[in-house]
Every structure is written in C-alpha cells, then in structure tokens.
Write a protein that holds these residues in place. Sequence first.
Motif, mmCIF file in Angstrom:
data_model
loop_
_atom_site.group_PDB
_atom_site.id
_atom_site.type_symbol
_atom_site.label_atom_id
_atom_site.label_comp_id
_atom_site.label_asym_id
_atom_site.label_seq_id
_atom_site.Cartn_x
_atom_site.Cartn_y
_atom_site.Cartn_z
ATOM 1 N N ASN A 189 3.800 110.939 28.010
ATOM 2 C CA ASN A 189 2.492 111.442 27.597
ATOM 3 C C ASN A 189 1.299 111.291 28.320
ATOM 4 O O ASN A 189 0.375 111.964 28.076
ATOM 5 N N ARG A 190 1.334 110.136 29.183
ATOM 6 C CA ARG A 190 0.320 109.952 30.007
ATOM 7 C C ARG A 190 0.037 110.938 31.078
ATOM 8 O O ARG A 190 -0.881 111.336 31.477
ATOM 9 N N THR A 195 6.183 107.268 26.814
ATOM 10 C CA THR A 195 4.916 106.928 27.026
ATOM 11 C C THR A 195 4.298 107.534 28.221
ATOM 12 O O THR A 195 3.250 107.944 28.235
ATOM 13 N N SER A 224 2.755 114.868 38.789
ATOM 14 C CA SER A 224 3.638 114.162 38.035
ATOM 15 C C SER A 224 4.909 113.478 38.793
ATOM 16 O O SER A 224 5.245 112.321 38.368
ATOM 17 N N PRO A 254 -4.165 108.194 33.079
ATOM 18 C CA PRO A 254 -4.896 107.429 31.643
ATOM 19 C C PRO A 254 -3.937 106.488 30.981
ATOM 20 O O PRO A 254 -2.817 106.816 31.073
ATOM 21 N N ASP A 309 0.872 114.118 30.556
ATOM 22 C CA ASP A 309 0.535 115.185 29.833
ATOM 23 C C ASP A 309 -0.892 114.950 29.865
ATOM 24 O O ASP A 309 -1.706 116.028 29.996
ATOM 25 N N HIS A 310 -1.515 113.961 29.461
ATOM 26 C CA HIS A 310 -3.151 113.769 29.295
ATOM 27 C C HIS A 310 -3.448 113.828 30.864
ATOM 28 O O HIS A 310 -4.837 114.770 31.069
ATOM 29 N N LEU A 311 -2.996 113.414 31.784
ATOM 30 C CA LEU A 311 -3.346 113.621 33.331
ATOM 31 C C LEU A 311 -3.689 115.063 33.657
ATOM 32 O O LEU A 311 -4.619 115.346 34.100
ATOM 33 N N THR A 312 -2.445 115.967 33.196
ATOM 34 C CA THR A 312 -2.477 117.141 33.816
ATOM 35 C C THR A 312 -3.108 118.129 32.895
ATOM 36 O O THR A 312 -3.148 119.417 33.270
ATOM 37 N N GLU A 313 -3.642 117.755 31.845
ATOM 38 C CA GLU A 313 -3.771 118.672 30.676
ATOM 39 C C GLU A 313 -4.789 119.779 31.049
ATOM 40 O O GLU A 313 -4.578 120.932 30.868
ATOM 41 N N ARG A 341 9.382 118.619 29.595
ATOM 42 C CA ARG A 341 7.775 118.761 30.229
ATOM 43 C C ARG A 341 8.108 119.437 31.631
ATOM 44 O O ARG A 341 7.076 120.090 32.125
#
Lengths: 181, 181
Positions: free
Chosen positions: B49-50, B46, B68, B180, B52-56, B103
């Motif tokens: 994933n968060r 989890t 990260s 996020p 990933d969303h932050l740094t997208e 990641r």
Amino acid sequence: MSSGGPDSITIQSITREADIGLGTFYNYFKNRDEVIDAVIIEEVETLGNRLDHLTEGMTDAAEIYSFSLRHLMNTAVSDPVWGWMVVRLGIAQQGLLSQLGPRAARDLQFGVDTGRFQITNIAIATDMTFGSLLAVMRNYLKSDRRVNPSNPYAENLLRMVGLSPKEAAEIANRPLPKLPD
Amino acid sequence: MSSGGPDSITIQSITREADIGLGTFYNYFKNRDEVIDAVIIEEVETLGNRLDHLTEGMTDAAEIYSFSLRHLMNTAVSDPVWGWMVVRLGIAQQGLLSQLGPRAARDLQFGVDTGRFQITNIAIATDMTFGSLLAVMRNYLKSDRRVNPSNPYAENLLRMVGLSPKEAAEIANRPLPKLPD
C-alpha cells in the motif's frame, strides 16, 4: 521417488529397497531429508557436468548462457518430480547454488570478459539467475503445464545481462542442441 | 519477533503477550507458523500500500518499477528480521506473490502499454522479479551486509524488461523518494 513423489519415501522404504539395515542407514544419514538432498545434489551435479560438456567448445557467452538456462528449465519440464524436488526442498539455498552457482558465475564472467555482457556484479546476477529459475519453475509446475517457459525465461535473462531485446529474442529461440549423456 | 527472531516465538509467548487463552488462539490459528505467516502477509500488504501511494502520480513505468524494487530490497536491508522472515518462511510462494504479485503485474503491464517495456509474458516477468528478489535478499542477509544490493538489483531488472544498459543504470541510481507512512 519418481513413482510416488518425495513424500512417499520413508527410511524403511529406502533400507528395504537397498537391502541394508537401519543401523547402516544412520551411519550415513541423519534423516530422510538428508538422503533426498544428497540425491538431488548428485543429480544437479550430473546436470552441471553435462552442461559443461555441451558448451565446452562454444565461444559466444550469450549462447552458452542461453542454452544452459533452457536445459535447466527443460529438465523440470520433462521430469516434474525432479523439478518439484528442486523447488520444494529449498535446494535453491544449497545444492543448486553450490553445484551450479560457480558454473553460472564462470559463464557470466566469460561474457563480461568478452564484452558480451554488461553486468557489474557477477554475484548478484548469479543469484538472480537461480532465484528466477526457481520461481518460474515452481509456477510452471503448479500450472496446467501447457506452455514451456524455457525460452522466455532465457530471453529475459539475456536482456538482463545486457543484450538488446532483438538479439535476446533471436538467441533464446535458436534450436537447442541436445545434452550429451 | 523483532527481539528474538521467529524461532523465539512460541504459542505460549503469543498467548501470554496478547493475554488470551490457548483455546482462543486455536480458534484463529492452527499452529505457530500460521500466525507468523499472517503477520508477514499483513506487513507485506502494508508495504504494498505504501508503494502504491508513493508511485500513484508517477508516469514513467521504469521509474515506478525501479523505485518499488529498491524499496522492497531496502526493507530487508533496514529490517533484517523482516527480511529473514520473508526469505525463510518461503513466503515467496504465498504472501509475497499474493500481495505484491498483482501489483508488479500491473506495473509491468503499464510499462508494456506505454511502450516502455519489451516483455512478452507478464506472468514470467513477475515470477522472475520476486524469485530474484528473494535470492538476492537471502544472500545479502547471509553476507557481511556491507553492500546494499538494491540498486544493482533494480538495474538488472530494468535491463530485463528491455531498457538499454545506459538508461537502466541511470534510472536505478536516481535519488530514491521516501516511502509515505
């Protein structure tokens, strides 16, 4: 230990090899793992002493740090049983840090004092040195073991303490002097 | 787990809280530790994933890596039970690396591809990232916990991947955007 790995060791095999009674064993150790820990701590201490002798007259903190790191990693490469014991028994949290932590902190401080290193927190840099040592060691031992990670490991840490990529690469790949006995 | 720590958990307490029978428990898990591992792996996933969303949408590999790393360390600072579980269960060797390793490797590769990082071996740099994370996390949790090690940890690793000390310090101390949900 070196023939059958740590799992092959039983209290019975120790008392038999040492020709002592079980009672004597329990006068000194609570269980099997305590003996193994003691052996590893002694071996790590010996290695620390040999590194001290090797780097005693050296004046460049970067070279001292690099040679020590490479010898540490090489010990696991040339003696995988030793490597596995260090990694598996979580000695990171005990023997490795207690025996080698103060030495690494001393070498890092020397680098800061001589203007060679640019780290602001010696304790964190020490933790990172040994945490990354164990992680790289572990994955080397799990792999096909064809590539010795000692030099890239030292090179990465030389950059971490503030050397330029060019100088880190040069120093990490210098001929490695032998460890004194 | 968050009230009594991992040691407070028994198979009985789990089946009671979940209102299931022992037989059902053993259909899914062999023992207590397998459940705890599964919980941690899920939490780490989890968090991944968060991140990933932050740094997208971000384009600077150094900033992605630094944000990260700081969030990872901050998770242990703000939730010490989580931190202890990650450290104690040796999840380094499993969950952390399996969920976050790919990641980190992706982010490091992005830094190499964009000319931002100067590392030659992504796998070793990934191991060093997580090995040092666990070592710093562990010693933070064992300490009086007054100094958050997130920024110096990220700063050291930014230098490790090849940034100059000046730039590493600047990037590691930028305001950290919130994760996020």
